[in-house]
Enzyme design. Structure first.
Site, PDB file in Angstrom:
ATOM      1  N   LYS A   1      40.714  30.810  46.350  1.00  0.00           N
ATOM      2  CA  LYS A   1      39.550  30.723  47.240  1.00  0.00           C
ATOM      3  C   LYS A   1      38.624  29.579  46.832  1.00  0.00           C
ATOM      4  O   LYS A   1      38.207  28.782  47.673  1.00  0.00           O
ATOM      5  CB  LYS A   1      38.753  32.038  47.237  1.00  0.00           C
ATOM      6  CG  LYS A   1      39.559  33.250  47.698  1.00  0.00           C
ATOM      7  CD  LYS A   1      38.728  34.524  47.703  1.00  0.00           C
ATOM      8  CE  LYS A   1      38.212  34.973  46.362  1.00  0.00           C
ATOM      9  NZ  LYS A   1      39.243  35.477  45.420  1.00  0.00           N
TER      10      LYS A   1
ATOM     11  N   ARG B   1      32.993  41.884  49.345  1.00  0.00           N
ATOM     12  CA  ARG B   1      34.091  42.487  48.598  1.00  0.00           C
ATOM     13  C   ARG B   1      34.121  43.991  48.745  1.00  0.00           C
ATOM     14  O   ARG B   1      34.989  44.639  48.151  1.00  0.00           O
ATOM     15  CB  ARG B   1      33.932  42.157  47.103  1.00  0.00           C
ATOM     16  CG  ARG B   1      34.779  40.975  46.660  1.00  0.00           C
ATOM     17  CD  ARG B   1      34.306  40.572  45.264  1.00  0.00           C
ATOM     18  NE  ARG B   1      35.375  40.177  44.423  1.00  0.00           N
ATOM     19  CZ  ARG B   1      35.523  38.925  43.950  1.00  0.00           C
ATOM     20  NH1 ARG B   1      34.699  37.973  44.283  1.00  0.00           N
ATOM     21  NH2 ARG B   1      36.501  38.647  43.152  1.00  0.00           N
TER      22      ARG B   1
ATOM     23  N   ARG C   1      44.557  29.816  33.932  1.00  0.00           N
ATOM     24  CA  ARG C   1      43.168  29.373  34.105  1.00  0.00           C
ATOM     25  C   ARG C   1      42.337  29.801  32.901  1.00  0.00           C
ATOM     26  O   ARG C   1      41.462  29.064  32.442  1.00  0.00           O
ATOM     27  CB  ARG C   1      42.601  29.971  35.400  1.00  0.00           C
ATOM     28  CG  ARG C   1      41.189  29.518  35.708  1.00  0.00           C
ATOM     29  CD  ARG C   1      40.756  29.932  37.100  1.00  0.00           C
ATOM     30  NE  ARG C   1      40.318  31.328  37.146  1.00  0.00           N
ATOM     31  CZ  ARG C   1      39.956  31.963  38.268  1.00  0.00           C
ATOM     32  NH1 ARG C   1      39.989  31.331  39.435  1.00  0.00           N
ATOM     33  NH2 ARG C   1      39.565  33.215  38.240  1.00  0.00           N
TER      34      ARG C   1
ATOM     35  N   ARG D   1      36.690  31.827  30.819  1.00  0.00           N
ATOM     36  CA  ARG D   1      36.276  33.079  31.458  1.00  0.00           C
ATOM     37  C   ARG D   1      36.929  34.273  30.763  1.00  0.00           C
ATOM     38  O   ARG D   1      38.149  34.388  30.729  1.00  0.00           O
ATOM     39  CB  ARG D   1      36.642  33.072  32.943  1.00  0.00           C
ATOM     40  CG  ARG D   1      35.637  32.316  33.772  1.00  0.00           C
ATOM     41  CD  ARG D   1      36.017  32.288  35.230  1.00  0.00           C
ATOM     42  NE  ARG D   1      36.207  33.608  35.824  1.00  0.00           N
ATOM     43  CZ  ARG D   1      36.396  33.798  37.115  1.00  0.00           C
ATOM     44  NH1 ARG D   1      36.417  32.766  37.949  1.00  0.00           N
ATOM     45  NH2 ARG D   1      36.551  35.014  37.591  1.00  0.00           N
TER      46      ARG D   1
ATOM     47  N   ARG E   1      40.881  43.948  37.908  1.00  0.00           N
ATOM     48  CA  ARG E   1      40.301  43.251  39.076  1.00  0.00           C
ATOM     49  C   ARG E   1      41.165  43.490  40.312  1.00  0.00           C
ATOM     50  O   ARG E   1      40.637  43.632  41.418  1.00  0.00           O
ATOM     51  CB  ARG E   1      40.145  41.763  38.778  1.00  0.00           C
ATOM     52  CG  ARG E   1      38.915  41.501  37.921  1.00  0.00           C
ATOM     53  CD  ARG E   1      39.077  40.297  37.038  1.00  0.00           C
ATOM     54  NE  ARG E   1      39.051  39.050  37.762  1.00  0.00           N
ATOM     55  CZ  ARG E   1      39.529  37.900  37.260  1.00  0.00           C
ATOM     56  NH1 ARG E   1      40.058  37.874  36.058  1.00  0.00           N
ATOM     57  NH2 ARG E   1      39.451  36.800  37.960  1.00  0.00           N
TER      58      ARG E   1
HETATM   59  P1  ADP Z   1      37.910  35.980  41.130  1.00  0.00           P
HETATM   60  O1  ADP Z   1      38.084  35.907  42.642  1.00  0.00           O
HETATM   61  O2  ADP Z   1      38.933  35.184  40.385  1.00  0.00           O
HETATM   62  O3  ADP Z   1      37.812  37.405  40.629  1.00  0.00           O
HETATM   63  P2  ADP Z   1      35.058  35.392  41.229  1.00  0.00           P
HETATM   64  O4  ADP Z   1      34.362  34.291  40.551  1.00  0.00           O
HETATM   65  O5  ADP Z   1      35.009  35.444  42.721  1.00  0.00           O
HETATM   66  O6  ADP Z   1      36.564  35.306  40.726  1.00  0.00           O
HETATM   67  O7  ADP Z   1      34.513  36.798  40.705  1.00  0.00           O
HETATM   68  C1  ADP Z   1      34.388  37.072  39.326  1.00  0.00           C
HETATM   69  C2  ADP Z   1      33.696  38.425  39.122  1.00  0.00           C
HETATM   70  O8  ADP Z   1      32.348  38.353  39.647  1.00  0.00           O
HETATM   71  C3  ADP Z   1      34.313  39.628  39.832  1.00  0.00           C
HETATM   72  O9  ADP Z   1      35.361  40.206  39.091  1.00  0.00           O
HETATM   73  C4  ADP Z   1      33.096  40.559  39.936  1.00  0.00           C
HETATM   74  O10 ADP Z   1      32.815  41.188  38.699  1.00  0.00           O
HETATM   75  C5  ADP Z   1      31.955  39.588  40.213  1.00  0.00           C
HETATM   76  N1  ADP Z   1      31.739  39.413  41.674  1.00  0.00           N
HETATM   77  C6  ADP Z   1      31.904  38.259  42.388  1.00  0.00           C
HETATM   78  N2  ADP Z   1      31.645  38.453  43.687  1.00  0.00           N
HETATM   79  C7  ADP Z   1      31.313  39.772  43.816  1.00  0.00           C
HETATM   80  C8  ADP Z   1      30.959  40.610  44.904  1.00  0.00           C
HETATM   81  N3  ADP Z   1      30.892  40.125  46.164  1.00  0.00           N
HETATM   82  N4  ADP Z   1      30.676  41.905  44.646  1.00  0.00           N
HETATM   83  C9  ADP Z   1      30.719  42.405  43.423  1.00  0.00           C
HETATM   84  N5  ADP Z   1      31.071  41.690  42.336  1.00  0.00           N
HETATM   85  C10 ADP Z   1      31.362  40.385  42.520  1.00  0.00           C
END
Ligand code: ADP
Length: 191
Positions: A14, A89, A128, A134, A146
């Site tokens: 994404k 999400r 990654r 991370r 996740r």
């Molecule tokens: P990825 O898609 O690889 O998990 P992101 O950077 O989008 O990476 O998200 C990393 C973390 O940030 C998620 O595992 C969650 O803990 C938090 N997060 C991101 N976006 C949301 C959301 N919309 N609602 C709740 N938690 C979120």
């Protein structure tokens, strides 16, 4: 206005594709994950809270996420549209986003899912994790958690957007450029 939701499991690409789409369609890119990481770096209260969830691979609670998202949209009133990356999400987030946007005479144009198998995604995330620093990318248990969060809380959004006639999906396996081409072909067809 074009408002796109980029949808997909962790590691689906994404963020990589959003970086391209943002310049192609002159959109403002909002990644809730990036916003949280920014808060963590700045050691804000929100950052401390978010970190306690993110490090385990759990979702951050809805209301703080929704408030942060709405604040970011509100601060950028003059853009051509938004790419929402990693948001919504959960169903509560999707409903809040619809209500918030319609209150501002805006709406989601389309939701585009990047589809890929879990095993490919685990490999991508572990790779990654070697360079991203991370914590949530460095441990297969956290990565699997996740996916679990995704399956339980995020996957139901597919039917939420199908019901609105706004759900589209693209094969997320291939080179970055191939996937970009698939996305632009799809989005151009929607405009
Ligand atoms: P990825 O898609 O690889 O998990 P992101 O950077 O989008 O990476 O998200 C990393 C973390 O940030 C998620 O595992 C969650 O803990 C938090 N997060 C991101 N976006 C949301 C959301 N919309 N609602 C709740 N938690 C979120």
């Amino acid at each position: 206005m074009i408002n796109l939701v980029l949808f997909g499991k962790p590691g689906a690409g994404k963020g990589t594709q959003a970086a391209f789409l943002k310049s192609q369609y002159q959109l403002f890119h909002i990644s809730t994950g990036d916003l949280f990481r920014h808060h963590i770096q700045g050691a804000t209260e929100l950052g401390k809270l978010a970190k306690s969830f993110m490090d385990k691979g759990d979702l951050v609670p809805d209301q703080v996420t929704i408030d942060m998202l709405e604040e970011t949209v509100t601060k950028n009133p003059d853009v051509k549209g938004f790419i929402f990356d990693g948001f919504p999400r959960t169903t509560a987030q999707a409903e809040a986003l619809d209500a918030f946007l319609s209150g501002r005479s805006m709406g989601i144009t389309a939701t585009v899912a990047l589809e890929a198998d879990d095993d490919v995604l685990v490999d991508r995330l572990i790779n990654r994790g070697k360079t991203s620093g991370r914590v949530d990318d460095q441990d297969e248990t956290k990565i699997r958690n996740r996916f679990e969060e995704y399956n339980n809380k995020t996957a139901p959004l597919k039917s939420f957007y199908i019901d609105q006639g706004k759900f589209h999906s693209v094969n997320g396996i291939g080179s970055v450029e191939e996937i970009t081409n698939r996305l632009t072909a799809l989005i151009d067809g929607l405009l």
